[in-house]
Design a protein around this motif. Structure first.
Motif, PDB file in Angstrom:
ATOM      1  N   MET A 124       1.098   4.087  -3.013  1.00  0.00           N
ATOM      2  CA  MET A 124       0.783   5.472  -2.677  1.00  0.00           C
ATOM      3  C   MET A 124       1.925   6.406  -3.066  1.00  0.00           C
ATOM      4  O   MET A 124       1.713   7.444  -3.708  1.00  0.00           O
ATOM      5  CB  MET A 124       0.494   5.583  -1.176  1.00  0.00           C
ATOM      6  CG  MET A 124       0.022   6.960  -0.713  1.00  0.00           C
ATOM      7  SD  MET A 124       1.347   8.155  -0.433  1.00  0.00           S
ATOM      8  CE  MET A 124       2.226   7.346   0.903  1.00  0.00           C
TER       9      MET A 124
ATOM     10  N   ARG B 209      -4.380   5.715   6.732  1.00  0.00           N
ATOM     11  CA  ARG B 209      -3.526   4.563   7.002  1.00  0.00           C
ATOM     12  C   ARG B 209      -4.354   3.287   7.146  1.00  0.00           C
ATOM     13  O   ARG B 209      -5.330   3.250   7.886  1.00  0.00           O
ATOM     14  CB  ARG B 209      -2.711   4.787   8.272  1.00  0.00           C
ATOM     15  CG  ARG B 209      -1.675   5.882   8.146  1.00  0.00           C
ATOM     16  CD  ARG B 209      -0.499   5.428   7.292  1.00  0.00           C
ATOM     17  NE  ARG B 209       0.522   6.461   7.228  1.00  0.00           N
ATOM     18  CZ  ARG B 209       0.622   7.362   6.268  1.00  0.00           C
ATOM     19  NH1 ARG B 209      -0.235   7.351   5.273  1.00  0.00           N
ATOM     20  NH2 ARG B 209       1.579   8.275   6.281  1.00  0.00           N
TER      21      ARG B 209
ATOM     22  N   PHE C  34       0.830  -1.208   0.000  1.00  0.00           N
ATOM     23  CA  PHE C  34       0.000   0.000   0.000  1.00  0.00           C
ATOM     24  C   PHE C  34       0.865   1.260   0.000  1.00  0.00           C
ATOM     25  O   PHE C  34       0.582   2.222  -0.723  1.00  0.00           O
ATOM     26  CB  PHE C  34      -0.926   0.004   1.219  1.00  0.00           C
ATOM     27  CG  PHE C  34      -2.108  -0.923   1.094  1.00  0.00           C
ATOM     28  CD1 PHE C  34      -3.014  -0.771   0.057  1.00  0.00           C
ATOM     29  CD2 PHE C  34      -2.312  -1.944   2.008  1.00  0.00           C
ATOM     30  CE1 PHE C  34      -4.111  -1.619  -0.067  1.00  0.00           C
ATOM     31  CE2 PHE C  34      -3.399  -2.791   1.898  1.00  0.00           C
ATOM     32  CZ  PHE C  34      -4.301  -2.635   0.857  1.00  0.00           C
ATOM     33  N   ASP C  35       1.923   1.253   0.806  1.00  0.00           N
ATOM     34  CA  ASP C  35       2.805   2.424   0.856  1.00  0.00           C
ATOM     35  C   ASP C  35       3.529   2.635  -0.474  1.00  0.00           C
ATOM     36  O   ASP C  35       3.696   3.775  -0.925  1.00  0.00           O
ATOM     37  CB  ASP C  35       3.830   2.258   1.981  1.00  0.00           C
ATOM     38  CG  ASP C  35       3.211   2.420   3.358  1.00  0.00           C
ATOM     39  OD1 ASP C  35       2.106   2.997   3.441  1.00  0.00           O
ATOM     40  OD2 ASP C  35       3.813   1.963   4.348  1.00  0.00           O
TER      41      ASP C  35
ATOM     42  N   THR D  75      -6.016   4.474   0.438  1.00  0.00           N
ATOM     43  CA  THR D  75      -4.677   4.867  -0.003  1.00  0.00           C
ATOM     44  C   THR D  75      -4.742   5.872  -1.140  1.00  0.00           C
ATOM     45  O   THR D  75      -4.003   6.864  -1.152  1.00  0.00           O
ATOM     46  CB  THR D  75      -3.881   3.625  -0.441  1.00  0.00           C
ATOM     47  OG1 THR D  75      -3.839   2.681   0.629  1.00  0.00           O
ATOM     48  CG2 THR D  75      -2.461   4.000  -0.825  1.00  0.00           C
TER      49      THR D  75
ATOM     50  N   GLU E 274      -5.461   9.428  -0.145  1.00  0.00           N
ATOM     51  CA  GLU E 274      -4.262  10.172   0.252  1.00  0.00           C
ATOM     52  C   GLU E 274      -3.528  10.705  -0.975  1.00  0.00           C
ATOM     53  O   GLU E 274      -3.056  11.848  -0.986  1.00  0.00           O
ATOM     54  CB  GLU E 274      -3.338   9.265   1.069  1.00  0.00           C
ATOM     55  CG  GLU E 274      -2.091   9.955   1.575  1.00  0.00           C
ATOM     56  CD  GLU E 274      -1.241   9.060   2.460  1.00  0.00           C
ATOM     57  OE1 GLU E 274      -0.188   9.526   2.937  1.00  0.00           O
ATOM     58  OE2 GLU E 274      -1.633   7.889   2.679  1.00  0.00           O
TER      59      GLU E 274
END
Length: 411
Positions: free
Chosen positions: A171, A367, A167-168, A290, A293
């Motif tokens: 993103m 998050r 996910f990070d 996600t 963001e």
């Protein structure tokens, strides 16, 4: 070999759905001259016209031979293999639908919002055609592929780490692309006086800025969607590598299969499609949060691009991202300092932290990590509230960007 009617019906439906999903991207990718589209329109008006006979015969052959081939496979294959093929069918169908969304979406957008939609489409095409798009896609792809292989030493929680890192990664890749694309597409057009030409179409500044934002956002969404599709496969691969227990068939799928009352092998195929669908739906909440963001960060980049250069824009977005992540810690420190050691310094620290908390986006809201650790299902209302917060914050930032852009001298 005799085929049962339910088996043929399942095969026919699957072939028709798959073929229908392929039509938009086939026409876009292999029909530059428009010949296929013209033949399709002619066949719809007059199926017996000789000029459309080739296409008509192909469609009839596909609708006859395709289901027969699928039915033959269902009769000859073993259930485990058929279930796997069903998951592959679901995965490839999802990829087609992702591509179809962008192919069909822009004509609809330009029908609803002609001038802004045209600006958005131009920004989207410009973004996708940039080497940066594919470089970042390759980087994200490599990171996702490597993540299941890396040892995390988490005592059985490696899959959680792979999810969180995935996910990070998606993103950061999508947000970085959106920030750089905003700087190139907006800042350079303003500085190069290209925007002046657009304004004389006439395209208002509002249509220009919002169209640019939407086009860049959709280009980032395409990048994000492609990576997320691969991410779903990576998660299944990680489960297989770690020899984790197979995910039980969800209750809704069991109920649906019972209602179909099919034979064992067609049931296995439909179950495979359903398992991929359920897997996608389990990942979808995290993807929505996600990308919300990503949307906020792109809105900030677009607003800044009306006044700043690429270097300043990128640096500012990175600073906002960093400060927004550490703000909760600063708020806690400021509150504790104010209670334990009252004074001007603690008051200033508390005020600064509170100011950051009020102005900067609350990135902790997006998050997905805590839910992954606890393995808790996120309520739909919470996901929608996060999406609403992202949209609302983006609109506020874009409004500020419009105010800055209205005062910008383009001459």
């Amino acid at each position: 070999m005799a085929f049962s009617y339910p088996t043929l019906l399942v095969a026919f439906v699957l072939v028709v759905v798959y073929a229908a999903a392929a039509v938009p991207w086939v026409l876009l990718g292999f029909d530059d001259s428009g010949k296929l589209a013209a033949q399709a329109r002619l066949a719809l008006r007059n199926p017996f016209d000789r000029r459309a006979s080739g296409l008509l015969l192909f469609v009839i052959g596909l609708l006859v031979i395709g289901p027969l081939a699928v039915a033959y496979f269902l009769n000859s294959g073993d259930p485990a293999t058929i279930e796997t093929i069903g998951m592959v069918y679901g995965a490839t169908l999802q990829l087609q639908l992702i591509v179809d969304f962008f192919i069909v979406g822009f004509p609809l957008l330009m029908l609803i919002w002609p001038k802004g939609g045209a600006v958005a489409y131009a920004a989207f095409r410009e973004g996708v055609r940039q080497p940066l798009f594919w470089v970042l896609f390759a980087f994200g792809l490599l990171a996702l592929i490597v993540s299941p292989i890396v040892p995390y030493f988490t005592f059985g929680e490696d899959l959680v780490m792979v999810k969180d890192l995935g996910f990070d990664t998606m993103m950061l890749v999508a947000a970085l692309f959106g920030t750089l694309a905003a700087s190139q597409s907006i800042s350079e057009e303003i500085e190069g006086r290209t925007a002046v030409t657009l304004m004389s179409k006439p395209v208002s500044r509002r249509q220009f800025l919002l169209g640019k934002f939407l086009g860049i956002l959709l280009a980032s969404l395409l990048l994000f969607a492609l990576l997320s599709w691969l991410f779903e496969g990576v998660l299944l691969g990680k489960s297989w590598l770690d020899r984790l227990d197979a995910t039980p068939v969800p209750a809704w799928l069991t109920s649906y299969l019972s209602s179909l009352n099919l034979a064992e092998k067609p049931t296995a195929l439909v179950r495979g499609i359903g398992l991929w669908t359920d897997h996608t739906m389990s990942v979808l909440p995290g993807l929505v949060m996600t990308f919300s963001e990503v949307m906020v960060l792109i809105a900030v980049a677009v607003a800044l691009a009306t006044r700043t250069t690429m270097v300043v824009n990128l640096s500012t977005v990175l600073a906002i991202y960093f400060l927004a992540n550490v703000t909760p810690v600063l708020v806690t420190i400021g509150h504790d300092a104010k209670v334990r050691t009252p004074g001007p310094v603690s008051e200033l620290l508390s005020f600064t932290a509170g100011l950051f908390d009020m102005l900067l986006p609350d990135l902790d809201t997006f998050r997905i990590g805590p839910a992954l650790v606890t393995d808790a299902a996120l309520p739909t209302t919470y996901i929608l509230s996060v999406l609403f917060y992202g949209v609302l914050y983006s609109l506020i930032v874009l409004l500020i960007g419009l105010i800055l852009f209205e005062d910008k001298d383009l001459a």
